[in-house]
Design an enzyme around this catalytic site. Structure first.
Site, PDB file in Angstrom:
ATOM      1  N   GLU A   1       5.590   9.755   3.167  1.00  0.00           N
ATOM      2  CA  GLU A   1       5.256   8.424   2.652  1.00  0.00           C
ATOM      3  C   GLU A   1       4.408   8.542   1.392  1.00  0.00           C
ATOM      4  O   GLU A   1       3.597   9.452   1.250  1.00  0.00           O
ATOM      5  CB  GLU A   1       4.520   7.591   3.697  1.00  0.00           C
TER       6      GLU A   1
ATOM      7  N   ASP B   1       5.708   0.399   3.263  1.00  0.00           N
ATOM      8  CA  ASP B   1       5.974  -0.808   4.034  1.00  0.00           C
ATOM      9  C   ASP B   1       5.779  -2.041   3.161  1.00  0.00           C
ATOM     10  O   ASP B   1       5.628  -1.934   1.943  1.00  0.00           O
ATOM     11  CB  ASP B   1       5.084  -0.854   5.288  1.00  0.00           C
TER      12      ASP B   1
ATOM     13  N   ASP C   1       0.806  -1.223   0.000  1.00  0.00           N
ATOM     14  CA  ASP C   1       0.000   0.000   0.000  1.00  0.00           C
ATOM     15  C   ASP C   1       0.835   1.268   0.000  1.00  0.00           C
ATOM     16  O   ASP C   1       0.434   2.283  -0.558  1.00  0.00           O
ATOM     17  CB  ASP C   1      -0.945   0.014   1.209  1.00  0.00           C
TER      18      ASP C   1
ATOM     19  N   TYR D   1      -6.263   0.256   8.790  1.00  0.00           N
ATOM     20  CA  TYR D   1      -7.234   0.745   7.799  1.00  0.00           C
ATOM     21  C   TYR D   1      -8.642   0.401   8.271  1.00  0.00           C
ATOM     22  O   TYR D   1      -9.356  -0.371   7.655  1.00  0.00           O
ATOM     23  CB  TYR D   1      -6.954   0.150   6.417  1.00  0.00           C
TER      24      TYR D   1
END
Length: 497
Positions: free
Chosen positions: A475, A89, A86, A238
């Site tokens: 990120e 990571d 995603d 999430y």
């Protein structure tokens, strides 16, 4: 007639195109003075290759990535290889991956005609996600697999996906442990992807749609939030804070388009939620569902969906800066600011809806008003353009927030594979803690340029420190890039070089 190009010439042309994308050799400014949207589009799509998990194909252009996660699913005796990581990571989260696939598909469906030579690459990005979701939905009857990896263990390590040795735990929802949110989004993704491949690969399209129907049926029959039932913290990262009714509305809207089965209209009316919203994301799908249903109301003239059109326009009134109904904060430099964490995800998703609704308005010659303020297709297009231009470098910092686009862009993105040397350049294993000590805390630029990646973005004052440790702003995520792809295609068509 000119003779057709030789296969060697075609290969050379393909190499030149890939090198152009990877090197960032274009000027980034088109003749009209605006950013080069076509160049940014190619890079935004290429980004997804850097997020791939599984066995990489022979035509993989992002060569600093290698095969990874080849035993994913083995903990449950199933094959769950493939799909996308995603963000920065090495975990595969089904919920945002499905949203990513839905938004990539919607971009191809609405704006694929403006992608020109890039449409095949965009379809490939859709297919990589859809192939994984098919596995997740069909490997075990009655189950939908919704994640692979241990998020907490993964986040305690800084290692390449090719090296990862943290647990690859498998997570699932079922009738006894439902997840209507993740199932509804997965159904939406499969249905949207089926439309993308309806002409290009009819057999694959039919399979996607058949599975989408089944998953949507499961989502409706066994209702609940997956975060209430799935352990291991996979859902904590999430969690659908908006609940699951928005995903049921979203999934039903996509199934209505893909199947033309009026039975989904009944679901839409029963799920109709009048809540006002001013953001659209992997969590809350209400604004997206309302815009999608407005397509049928405006373009197809279906007056039964007028309430959804009105709700969609209420969303735009809440984000337009000059609307008295606006509930949206803007930075001094003119960027929407919705969150201190990964703010650009909300900017790209809103910009996609602005561009797409502008298209619907132009086709149907429709206008509306925000408490007396007249709104035209040009009004929405102008805001979408301003937000995308900001991302591409027209901002107080003079910095593009897309990696390898423009003169200045983030050098130290929060991304494991980008910040660690590639397997090709450093074949030896890099351990969990060694990655932190030698690379995470380094002030050096990332060795692998993650072309096309869009970071979390600046803060409410337009400041951006370019700090690898600042994951909230540095990120990159798939669900930030996915809506941007369609929006860039729209702008590339509207502002031709």
């Amino acid at each position: 007639m000119p003779s057709p190009p030789s296969s060697r010439a075609l290969v050379l042309l393909a190499v030149v195109l890939v090198v152009s994308l990877l090197s960032g050799s274009s000027s980034h400014v088109a003749a009209g003075g605006h950013p080069d949207y076509a160049d940014a589009l190619g890079k935004a799509i290429l980004f997804f290759q850097g997020q791939r998990s599984g066995q990489l194909p022979p035509d993989q252009a992002v060569t600093w990535r290698s095969n990874s996660g080849l035993s994913d699913g083995s903990a449950a005796n199933v094959d769950l290889t493939g799909g996308y990581y995603d963000g920065g990571d090495n975990v595969k989260f089904g919920f945002p991956m499905a949203f990513t696939t839905t938004m990539l598909s919607w971009g191809v469906l609405e704006h694929g005609g403006k992608m020109k030579a890039r449409v095949g690459d965009a379809r490939a990005a859709v297919r990589w996600g859809a192939d994984y979701l098919l596995k997740a939905a069909t490997r075990t009857p009655g189950k939908l697999y919704v994640g692979v990896g241990d998020p907490d263990a993964d986040h305690r390590c800084w290692e390449r996906p090719e090296d990862m040795d943290t647990p690859r735990t498998v997570y699932e929802v079922s009738a006894s442990a439902p997840g209507s949110d993740v199932a509804g989004e997965t159904a939406a993704a499969l249905a949207a992807a089926s439309l993308v491949f309806k002409a290009a690969d009819p057999a694959y399209s039919r399979r996607l749609l058949a599975v989408a129907r089944d998953v949507m049926g499961f989502a409706l029959q066994h209702q609940g939030k997956y975060s209430d039932f799935v352990g291991g913290d996979i859902s904590a990262y999430y969690q659908s804070y908006s609940g699951y009714k928005d995903e049921l509305l979203w999934g039903s809207a996509w199934l209505l388009w893909a199947t033309k089965n009026s039975s989904y209209l009944g679901y839409l009316y029963s799920l109709g939620d009048s809540d006002g919203v001013d953001m659209f994301s992997w969590d809350n799908k209400l604004a997206g569902a309302r815009v999608l249903l407005s397509r049928r109301a405006l373009v197809n003239g279906d007056k039964t969906l007028e309430p959804f059109r009105q709700q969609a326009e209420d969303f735009f009134c809440r984000i337009l800066p000059n609307s008295s109904a606006s509930t949206t904060q803007y930075t001094p430099g003119g960027l929407m600011h919705k969150s201190g964490y990964a703010n650009l995800q909300y900017v790209t998703s809103a910009s996609f809806l602005l561009a797409t609704y502008a298209k619907y308005m132009a086709v149907s010659k429709h206008t509306f008003s925000c408490q007396g303020l007249p709104i035209t297709a040009k009004s929405l297009r102008a805001l979408a353009k301003k937000q995308v231009d900001y991302i591409l470098g027209v901002n107080p910092q003079g910095m593009s927030y897309m990696v390898n686009f423009g003169a200045r862009w983030p050098q130290r993105i929060h991304h494991r594979a980008s910040s660690l040397p590639s397997v090709a350049s450093h074949p030896a294993h890099i351990g969990c803690q060694e990655g932190f000590q030698s690379y995470f805390f380094s002030g050096a630029a990332n060795p692998n340029v993650h072309t096309g990646a869009v970071v979390g973005g600046p803060d409410e004052n337009d400041a951006f420190p370019d700090d690898r440790g600042d994951y909230a702003r540095s990120e990159t995520t798939t669900y930030t890039n996915a809506p941007l792809v369609g929006c860039l295609a729209y702008l590339a068509g509207a502002y031709k070089t």
